[in-house]
Design a protein around this motif. Structure first.
Motif, mmCIF file in Angstrom:
data_model
loop_
_atom_site.group_PDB
_atom_site.id
_atom_site.type_symbol
_atom_site.label_atom_id
_atom_site.label_comp_id
_atom_site.label_asym_id
_atom_site.label_seq_id
_atom_site.Cartn_x
_atom_site.Cartn_y
_atom_site.Cartn_z
ATOM 1 N N SER A 15 -0.731 -58.377 19.089
ATOM 2 C CA SER A 15 0.718 -58.299 18.889
ATOM 3 C C SER A 15 1.155 -56.843 18.957
ATOM 4 O O SER A 15 0.631 -56.004 18.217
ATOM 5 N N VAL A 16 2.097 -56.559 19.855
ATOM 6 C CA VAL A 16 2.622 -55.196 19.961
ATOM 7 C C VAL A 16 3.309 -54.793 18.669
ATOM 8 O O VAL A 16 3.200 -53.643 18.209
ATOM 9 N N ASN A 17 4.021 -55.722 18.065
ATOM 10 C CA ASN A 17 4.730 -55.422 16.823
ATOM 11 C C ASN A 17 3.773 -55.037 15.705
ATOM 12 O O ASN A 17 4.030 -54.097 14.942
ATOM 13 N N VAL A 18 2.650 -55.759 15.615
ATOM 14 C CA VAL A 18 1.647 -55.420 14.600
ATOM 15 C C VAL A 18 1.059 -54.038 14.874
ATOM 16 O O VAL A 18 0.825 -53.256 13.945
ATOM 17 N N LEU A 19 0.830 -53.715 16.142
ATOM 18 C CA LEU A 19 0.320 -52.392 16.496
ATOM 19 C C LEU A 19 1.278 -51.299 16.039
ATOM 20 O O LEU A 19 0.864 -50.280 15.473
ATOM 21 N N ILE A 20 2.564 -51.513 16.276
ATOM 22 C CA ILE A 20 3.575 -50.527 15.859
ATOM 23 C C ILE A 20 3.564 -50.372 14.339
ATOM 24 O O ILE A 20 3.603 -49.252 13.807
ATOM 25 N N ILE A 21 3.497 -51.501 13.642
ATOM 26 C CA ILE A 21 3.469 -51.467 12.171
ATOM 27 C C ILE A 21 2.257 -50.677 11.678
ATOM 28 O O ILE A 21 2.367 -49.848 10.762
ATOM 29 N N GLN A 22 1.094 -50.916 12.286
ATOM 30 C CA GLN A 22 -0.121 -50.226 11.859
ATOM 31 C C GLN A 22 -0.039 -48.734 12.133
ATOM 32 O O GLN A 22 -0.442 -47.908 11.297
ATOM 33 N N VAL A 23 0.474 -48.354 13.293
ATOM 34 C CA VAL A 23 0.590 -46.933 13.639
ATOM 35 C C VAL A 23 1.568 -46.224 12.704
ATOM 36 O O VAL A 23 1.295 -45.121 12.208
ATOM 37 N N VAL A 24 2.697 -46.858 12.442
ATOM 38 C CA VAL A 24 3.686 -46.267 11.531
ATOM 39 C C VAL A 24 3.094 -46.135 10.130
ATOM 40 O O VAL A 24 3.270 -45.101 9.460
ATOM 41 N N GLY A 25 2.387 -47.159 9.681
ATOM 42 C CA GLY A 25 1.775 -47.102 8.360
ATOM 43 C C GLY A 25 0.777 -45.977 8.225
ATOM 44 O O GLY A 25 0.774 -45.240 7.230
ATOM 45 N N VAL A 26 -0.082 -45.838 9.227
ATOM 46 C CA VAL A 26 -1.053 -44.743 9.227
ATOM 47 C C VAL A 26 -0.342 -43.394 9.197
ATOM 48 O O VAL A 26 -0.743 -42.483 8.450
ATOM 49 N N ALA A 27 0.712 -43.255 9.989
ATOM 50 C CA ALA A 27 1.441 -41.984 10.061
ATOM 51 C C ALA A 27 2.082 -41.626 8.720
ATOM 52 O O ALA A 27 2.017 -40.470 8.271
ATOM 53 N N VAL A 28 2.695 -42.602 8.070
ATOM 54 C CA VAL A 28 3.356 -42.342 6.783
ATOM 55 C C VAL A 28 2.337 -41.927 5.733
ATOM 56 O O VAL A 28 2.538 -40.946 4.996
ATOM 57 N N ILE A 29 1.234 -42.669 5.640
ATOM 58 C CA ILE A 29 0.200 -42.338 4.661
ATOM 59 C C ILE A 29 -0.390 -40.962 4.930
ATOM 60 O O ILE A 29 -0.600 -40.154 4.013
ATOM 61 N N ALA A 30 -0.651 -40.653 6.215
ATOM 62 C CA ALA A 30 -1.238 -39.365 6.578
ATOM 63 C C ALA A 30 -0.287 -38.212 6.254
ATOM 64 O O ALA A 30 -0.711 -37.175 5.710
ATOM 65 N N LEU A 31 0.986 -38.362 6.587
ATOM 66 C CA LEU A 31 1.955 -37.284 6.343
ATOM 67 C C LEU A 31 2.139 -37.036 4.856
ATOM 68 O O LEU A 31 2.196 -35.880 4.411
ATOM 69 N N TRP A 32 2.262 -38.097 4.068
ATOM 70 C CA TRP A 32 2.409 -37.932 2.622
ATOM 71 C C TRP A 32 1.179 -37.252 2.024
ATOM 72 O O TRP A 32 1.289 -36.323 1.218
#
Length: 457
Positions: free
Chosen positions: A372-389
């Protein structure tokens, strides 16, 4: 009447079985601290062993109290703040300090061992030069705020969950079953950030950026620690399937979340083995030899990679994720070392950080529900938010400590060793002073041996 009593008794049995299960796997996860202690002690110089062991002891001792007093409540508050859900600051604290039933503290303890795993990862990255007080200060910050905010964003129903502000926009929540990114990825990124802010050990890099190898003192300790961690990891992953039994309204009992425990056990095991093979393969390609520490760290990287998705991927996907997680380890470590010139002593970023990111991002490619492309986007955004914080919060804490001269020991203390300068002990007194050769000469670093498992030809 008898039927009601029977259902009541059965309900108590179901609760007891579930509580015993959670406590058992919690103790397994706690035992992972022994693995971290041995793994890190084996990868530092003999003059820094007591310091590394002390950090592991204080991680738990200080961190778990802080997480009880502050961190668990902050997670609840962060979840409410970033999802629009109702919450109470007073209620968040009282829910931990004085819950309606003492059995609620079993759930708290289960969360606490996860939090302390994230905290102890950082100690391996800053080994050999960080002041003990600096590390303990960061442990307090991580247990009180940094890690709880991440769990608030995710497991507590906040920002990245399906009901959180970002999750609502993206149409789904970030998937991390047992902490591959939330615990390990976060800890690896924190460790890399801390190592970058503090700077490398003396003599680690030359003025032209070339690398000097500082080998660990005990391969045996490192491998023992690896195997203890792998053992405890079954508590980490399989244990998160945390309700063996469920009771329906009609009084019938069935398997609860335990229904998918077979998948979790299988994918965890396959990824573990594949991670070791992946790292060994890259070692052969790079050096023509199978390096033992690459195999050990690759095994752990495979476990990290599968941890966030172990409940919902097909078994061939577990093999691929494990292989890639192990294979990236030597590549990423070399990049961090030679390109970024960051001294990550125990390779915590390639083992925990990049492997955790990889596993989370690869989830939609091997999901039991299909791509699912949508799930991929969700996972990438989640990783980015956790990493930046994690990066921002860690850089702030260690940046402040560095600015006031409290981040690392003096050059004289670093040269003498943190065991003597920070603790007044010599871990191996029968072998003479630290880094002194048997003939009385000074120790020369063997450039053919690397603490991360690689080798220089």
């Amino acid at each position: 009447m008898n039927e009601l009593l029977l259902q009541s008794d059965l309900s108590a049995v179901v609760e007891a079985v579930n509580l015993v299960w959670v406590l058992t796997v919690t103790f397994l996860i706690f035992f992972m601290h022994a693995g971290f202690a041995m793994l890190e002690a084996g990868q530092v110089r003999s003059k820094n062993v007591a310091n590394q062991l002390t950090k592991n002891l204080l991680t738990w001792s200080v961190g778990v109290i802080v997480f009880f007093l502050v961190g668990a409540a902050i997670s609840t508050i962060a979840g409410g703040l970033t999802s629009g859900a109702s919450y109470s600051i007073a209620g968040a604290f009282s829910g931990t300090w004085s819950p309606g039933a003492s059995t609620a503290w079993v759930g708290w303890l289960f969360g606490a061992v996860f939090a302390m795993t994230a905290a102890t990862i950082v100690s391996g990255a800053v080994a050999g030069r960080a002041k003990l007080r600096a590390y303990v200060t960061y442990t307090v910050a991580l247990a009180a705020v940094i890690y709880p905010v991440v769990t608030g964003f995710t497991w507590a129903g906040g920002l990245l969950s399906g009901s959180g502000y970002i999750g609502q926009v993206l149409g789904g929540g970030f998937h991390d079953f047992a902490g591959g990114m939330i615990v390990h990825g976060m800890g690896g990124i924190a460790g890399l950030t801390a190592a970058w802010v503090i700077g490398p050990r003396m003599g680690r890099f030359n003025d032209d950026g070339t690398v000097n190898v500082i080998p660990g003192h005990s391969l045996s300790f490192a491998v023992l620690g690896t195997l203890i961690l792998a053992f405890g990891w079954y508590g980490f992953n399989v244990g998160t399937a945390a309700s063996p039994l469920a009771m329906a309204d009609d009084g019938s009992v069935s398997l609860g979340a335990f229904s998918y425990v077979g998948r979790v056990a299988l994918t965890t095991t396959l990824a573990m083995g594949a991670g070791a093979i992946g790292a060994a393969s890259i070692s052969v390609l790079k050096n023509g030899k199978v390096d033992t520490l690459y195999v050990a760290n690759g095994l752990l990287a495979g476990l990290v990679g599968i941890t966030s998705v172990t409940d919902a991927v097909i078994w061939p996907g577990a093999l691929v994720i494990g292989l890639l997680a192990g294979a990236q380890l030597p590549v990423v470590f070399e990049f961090v070392e030679k390109r970024l010139n960051i001294d990550d002593v125990c390779a915590v970023f390639p083992v925990h950080g990049s492997a955790g990111v990889l596993g989370a991002v690869l989830f939609p490619f091997f999901s039991v529900n299909g791509f699912s492309v949508n799930v991929l986007i969700i996972q990438v955004v989640g990783v980015a938010v956790i990493a930046l914080w994690t990066f921002a919060a860690t850089a702030l804490v260690f940046g402040v400590l560095k600015s006031i001269g409290q981040a690392r020991v003096t050059p004289e203390h670093e040269q003498a060793g943190l065991d003597s300068s920070e603790h007044g002990v010599d871990t191996y007194p029968e072998f003479g002073g630290p880094d002194v050769a048997a003939d009385g000469g000074s120790f020369e670093f063997d450039s053919s041996v690397r603490p991360d498992g690689g080798s220089e030809e």
